[in-house]
Design an enzyme around this catalytic site. Structure first.
Site, PDB file in Angstrom:
ATOM      1  N   HIS A 434       0.849  -1.186   0.000  1.00  6.90           N
ATOM      2  CA  HIS A 434       0.000   0.000   0.000  1.00  6.90           C
ATOM      3  C   HIS A 434       0.883   1.234   0.000  1.00  6.90           C
ATOM      4  O   HIS A 434       2.077   1.169   0.294  1.00  6.90           O
ATOM      5  CB  HIS A 434      -0.902   0.016   1.240  1.00  6.90           C
ATOM      6  CG  HIS A 434      -0.153   0.305   2.501  1.00  6.90           C
ATOM      7  ND1 HIS A 434       0.605  -0.647   3.164  1.00  6.90           N
ATOM      8  CD2 HIS A 434       0.003   1.459   3.213  1.00  6.90           C
ATOM      9  CE1 HIS A 434       1.163  -0.106   4.224  1.00  6.90           C
ATOM     10  NE2 HIS A 434       0.832   1.172   4.287  1.00  6.90           N
ATOM     11  N   SER A 436       1.396   5.341   1.350  1.00  9.97           N
ATOM     12  CA  SER A 436       1.015   6.383   2.298  1.00  9.97           C
ATOM     13  C   SER A 436       2.224   7.299   2.469  1.00  9.97           C
ATOM     14  O   SER A 436       2.756   7.809   1.498  1.00  9.97           O
ATOM     15  CB  SER A 436       0.554   5.782   3.633  1.00  9.97           C
ATOM     16  OG  SER A 436       1.569   4.972   4.200  1.00  9.97           O
ATOM     17  N   HIS A 576       5.829  -7.994  34.507  1.00 10.92           N
ATOM     18  CA  HIS A 576       5.395  -7.048  33.482  1.00 10.92           C
ATOM     19  C   HIS A 576       6.608  -6.297  32.953  1.00 10.92           C
ATOM     20  O   HIS A 576       7.675  -6.294  33.586  1.00 10.92           O
ATOM     21  CB  HIS A 576       4.349  -6.070  34.033  1.00 10.92           C
ATOM     22  CG  HIS A 576       4.840  -5.235  35.165  1.00 10.92           C
ATOM     23  ND1 HIS A 576       4.873  -5.695  36.471  1.00 10.92           N
ATOM     24  CD2 HIS A 576       5.350  -3.973  35.205  1.00 10.92           C
ATOM     25  CE1 HIS A 576       5.358  -4.758  37.267  1.00 10.92           C
ATOM     26  NE2 HIS A 576       5.672  -3.698  36.526  1.00 10.92           N
ATOM     27  N   SER A 578       8.812  -3.010  30.968  1.00 12.97           N
ATOM     28  CA  SER A 578       9.049  -1.582  30.749  1.00 12.97           C
ATOM     29  C   SER A 578      10.564  -1.388  30.694  1.00 12.97           C
ATOM     30  O   SER A 578      11.297  -2.268  30.242  1.00 12.97           O
ATOM     31  CB  SER A 578       8.413  -0.742  31.861  1.00 12.97           C
ATOM     32  OG  SER A 578       8.519   0.642  31.549  1.00 12.97           O
TER      33      SER A 578
END
Length: 893
Positions: A434, A436, A576, A578
């Protein structure tokens, strides 16, 4: 009733009642002119005037409307009533989309009785949506100037030659594939611009345009040009660059007035000797001398290569596929079958705007933005793109990727990079389905993997000692995890903290595509800070820091995790992801120190320079240069520029805005698009040129003294992603100023026109170039211009249309005096063209083509002053005289 309600609403919005109509008319309708394209509701104002003051409106001779106006279709029905109309402008491009692209107007047709405008001499329909030229146009008997550029025209009507009085026609940036034979009937045509179309052949009848002085066929798909072009004895400039030409007729060398022949970026392997020896021929970008391929291979090559040398334009892709090569270095490859039907591709090279080019932490911008339209168009096969970029300074820590914008968010494409052998230039290669927006960035090296339910191992390619271990059962569904590492040297930590005992590991950033925490703890291995081992480790000084996604807050989580140590590594578990950072220090408030260091790691140390041209001190170069590049940049500029030492060092973030303000008697053109409240706007990108060259003036009389002014630099808008503390420090009233450098405009020498005697031995009759409406260039104006020309006089002369033989003769006759050469050239041209109503516009164009934008700006300022004076006196002199010159003036705008 609905229309009247709209008009009454407009009147109420303007604060006018019934008696307010004359006030509205007074602000719009003056001296048979209506310039309504400056209003967002211009068509509504026209309809109101037409209804309330029809008697005056039908006398209008000059009308400008925006075709982006929502009431355009309603307005078009009223235009045929303006029987006295001489000039009509219905242009689009008055509004932009959210990315800054100009929007084409909604005009697709004209009313049939439009052809009854028998007085119309000038018609501008540029930047619209015309796919066919309205048939009524060819019935305009007085039309002399027609502009239909930036539309979607595929062909011109067969009876186009009926426009027998046409002198100027521009259809650049359309989709024209052929021309009607009747084009040869335009016997009065002087300027023909058909650049950036899809022309493959030209009719022989083009050679009948005997009055044509400029012909622009650049950016098409021409394989050859007809021999009949040799009949254009009046031709001065012929632009054929960026085509597919394999041959050009030698007869072009016999054109007596030709002063520019541009054959650049074609497929010419040989050029006739008669042409190649001409001094005004430009042939760069051709495979001259290369071996001729086989006929079959050659035919394939011709159909598969398109050249263009401009920063915006278009080309057509067919089902056969093609290669596209832009002069800026961008390449495309459309494989056969990528497009099922012929598709017009539009491209633009844009200056990055930080409002929508969002860089992530530690990203570095390496290229301009490439926009490809139509946005979102999907290809049947992958299209390959090669984009040149500036090589980053830290290749080991960073990797180069092509980033694309979908209209909602940015994403990185799988990218391969290579360096060209000859030019040493770097190119990034990607494949897309595509179109853009695309740009090249340098980001922290990213390692990623898919984590299955049975677990896996991920380690850093920058520092293999950094590992992330995912145990079995860590997740139910597979999820993608990314790892990035930023090495930080011990010297950097010590310099920023001013503490030799502070040490830190590389920065680790982990992210995933799921918002759910892991089911089991994930083990992270980080190397101990430099100089620290398991043997000499003081555990009270070791801290594990966890940072939020923006690096704004750093929390010490040492007491919340289980730490294990080996001789070289620290191992801990988290659920988690980060930022994670291992610090070794005696400091207690380690979170605040880490925040400061993290911020400084994103800053660049820069210096400002302000230099003036040695030949022309009113031309000033401003640049923001990273500290390590200052000496090489100054060395390159020292032969042409002089100025003060660079400013003191300041710190800036990637993508940060700053302004330059000229002060203490120095001023600039406030109408520049990059001028905000009288100050020049810049955006700092560490690897791009943060440079502008500008012409400055002074309101101070410099005949008796020099002007000692200055240029000051100030901070502007703050990037969204910088730390909150840094943003706050940049908003205080005393924190905006960055640096100030002196600018000196020398005392003016006595002007040539102040000498009461003959000018350097020349005696010229009084000259007034131009016309009353656009403003005259007098002898005094030409003398002022001549004073600034310098060594560029030969290039300017050729671009003005003087022959090479004339230039040589002028140089020989005045070989002892540069001033005499300049005067002779400029006044010889002025005398030859004093009757040409377009001569001022041609002078401006010649200056721009010669690289003298500063002189072009000065001329435009002079004629703008002439327009103002003319406007003030127009009621006394009337409009009859101007009617013959208005069209040519508007045509060149």
């Amino acid at each position: 009733m609905q229309k009247m309600a709209e008009l009454l609403g407009l009147r109420d919005e303007c604060g006018e009642g019934t008696s307010g109509a004359p006030a509205l008319a007074g602000s719009c309708l003056a001296d048979n002119r209506l310039n309504l394209d400056v209003y967002r509701d211009g068509c509504c104002r026209f309809l109101q005037l037409f209804e309330e003051q029809q008697r005056e409106v039908v006398q209008v001779e000059f009308l400008r409307l925006s075709s982006n106006d929502r009431l355009l279709d309603t307005t078009l029905g009223s235009l045929p009533h303006l029987k006295h109309l001489k000039s009509l402008v219905l242009k689009g491009g008055h509004t932009r989309d959210k990315f800054g692209s100009y929007l084409h107007g909604s005009l697709t047709s004209l009313p049939p009785d439009f052809g009854n405008l028998r007085c119309l001499t000038h018609l501008d329909l540029s930047f619209n949506s015309l796919s066919i030229l309205p048939s009524c146009i060819v019935h305009l008997p007085s039309l002399r100037v027609l502009l239909v550029s930036h539309n979607s025209l595929v062909t011109l009507p067969e009876d186009f030659g009926h426009l027998s009085k046409l002198t100027f026609f521009s259809a650049m940036k359309n989709q024209l594939k052929d021309l009607p034979q009747s084009i040869g009937e335009l016997s009065m045509l002087q300027d023909l611009d058909l650049s950036e179309n899809a022309l493959e052949l030209l009719p022989e009848e083009v050679g009948n345009l005997h009055n044509c002085t400029e012909l622009d066929l650049s950016g098409n798909r021409l394989l050859s040009i007809p021999d009949s072009l040799a009949n254009l004895k009046s031709l001065r400039r012929l632009h054929l660059h960026s085509n597919l030409l394999v041959t050009v007729p030698a007869s072009l060398a016999s054109l007596p007035n030709l002063s520019r022949l541009d054959l650049q970026n074609n497929c010419l392997r040989a050029i006739p000797a008669e042409i190649q020896t001409l001094p005004f021929v430009h042939i760069r970008g051709n495979p001259l001398g290369e071996t001729e391929p086989s006929p079959q291979a050659g035919l394939k090559s011709l159909h598969n290569v398109i050249n263009s040398c401009i920063s915006s334009g278009s080309f057509t892709v067919t089902s056969e596929g093609c290669r596209v090569v832009l002069a800026c270095g961008i390449h495309f490859y459309f494989p056969p079958g990528a497009a099922s039907d012929p598709l017009r591709i539009y491209f633009r090279s844009l200056t990055p705007d930080p409002q929508w080019v969002k860089l992530r932490h530690h990203d570095v911008l390496l290229s301009r933005v490439l926009e490809l339209q139509p946005h979102g168009v999907r290809f049947q096969q992958e299209v390959q793109i090669w984009m040149p970029y500036i090589s980053p300074q830290t290749p080991h820590q960073h990797e180069v990727v092509v980033r694309t914008f979908s209209g909602q968010s940015w994403s990185d494409l799988k990218t391969r990079v290579k360096q060209k052998r000859k030019s040493k230039k770097c190119v990034a290669h990607c494949c897309v389905l595509h179109f853009s927006w695309f740009l090249v960035v340098s980001r922290l090296v990213q390692n990623e993997c898919k984590v299955p339910a049975e677990g896996t191992l991920l380690f850093s390619s920058v520092d293999p000692n950094i590992k992330v271990i995912f145990p079995p059962g860590v997740t139910k569904e597979p999820r993608s995890v990314k790892l990035q590492v930023l090495p930080v040297s011990a010297e950097e930590i010590q310099e920023i903290t001013a503490n030799a005992e502070c040490r830190a590991s590389p920065l680790l950033y982990l992210s995933q595509d799921s918002t759910v925490d892991f089911l089991k703890p994930v083990r992270i291995q980080l190397p101990l800070p430099p100089g620290v081992t398991g043997l000499n480790l003081d555990r009270s000084r070791l801290h594990i820091l966890h940072g939020d996604l923006e690096g704004q807050t750093w929390n010490d989580i040492t007491s919340e995790v289980v730490l294990e140590f080996t001789h070289l590594y620290a191992v801990f578990e988290v659920t988690h992801f980060s930022w994670y950072w291992l610090w070794y220090t005696t400091k207690t408030y380690i979170g605040g120190i880490a925040k400061k260091v993290y911020e400084r790691l994103r800053l660049y140390q820069v210096n400002f320079i302000a230099l003036q041209r040695k030949r022309d001190p009113e031309q000033v170069l401003l640049q923001c240069v990273p500290k390590h590049k200052v000496d090489p940049v100054l060395k390159k500029l020292q032969d042409r520029y002089r100025g003060p030492e660079p400013s003191d060092m300041v710190e800036m973030f990637e993508g940060e805005q700053f302004f330059a303000a000229f002060e203490r008697g120095i001023s600039i053109d406030m109408d520049r698009p990059d001028c905000v409240d009288g100050r020049l706007s810049f955006i700092f990108y560490s690897h791009l040129k943060n440079m502008k060259e500008i012409y400055v003036t002074s309101p101070v009389d410099r005949k008796g003294q020099a002007v000692k002014g200055q240029v000051s630099f100030y901070r502007g808008a703050v990037p969204d992603s910088i730390p909150e503390d840094a943003s706050r420090r940049r908003k205080g009233p005393d924190s905006l100023w960055l640096a100030t450098l002196p600018i000196k405009l020398p005392q003016l020498k006595p002007r040539w026109d102040e000498n009461p005697g003959p000018l350097y031995g020349f005696s010229f009759p009084p000259l007034n170039l131009g016309n009353a409406e656009t403003g005259y260039l007098t002898q005094a104006n030409l003398l002022s211009i001549a004073r600034r020309v310098g060594a560029d006089w030969q290039s300017i002369g050729l671009n003005l249309g003087l022959t090479y033989q004339q230039i040589e003769r002028i140089g020989y006759n005045n070989r002892e005096d540069l001033n005499k050469q300049i005067l002779d050239m400029l006044f010889s041209w002025a005398q030859q063209n004093s009757e040409d109503p377009d001569c001022v516009s041609k002078l401006i164009t010649a200056m721009k083509e010669s690289g003298r934008q500063d002189i072009a700006d000065e001329i435009e300022a002079i004629i703008e002053l002439g327009r103002q004076k003319y406007s003030e006196s127009i009621r006394r002199v009337g409009l009859e005289q101007e009617s013959s010159t208005e069209d040519s003036a508007i045509a060149m705008m």
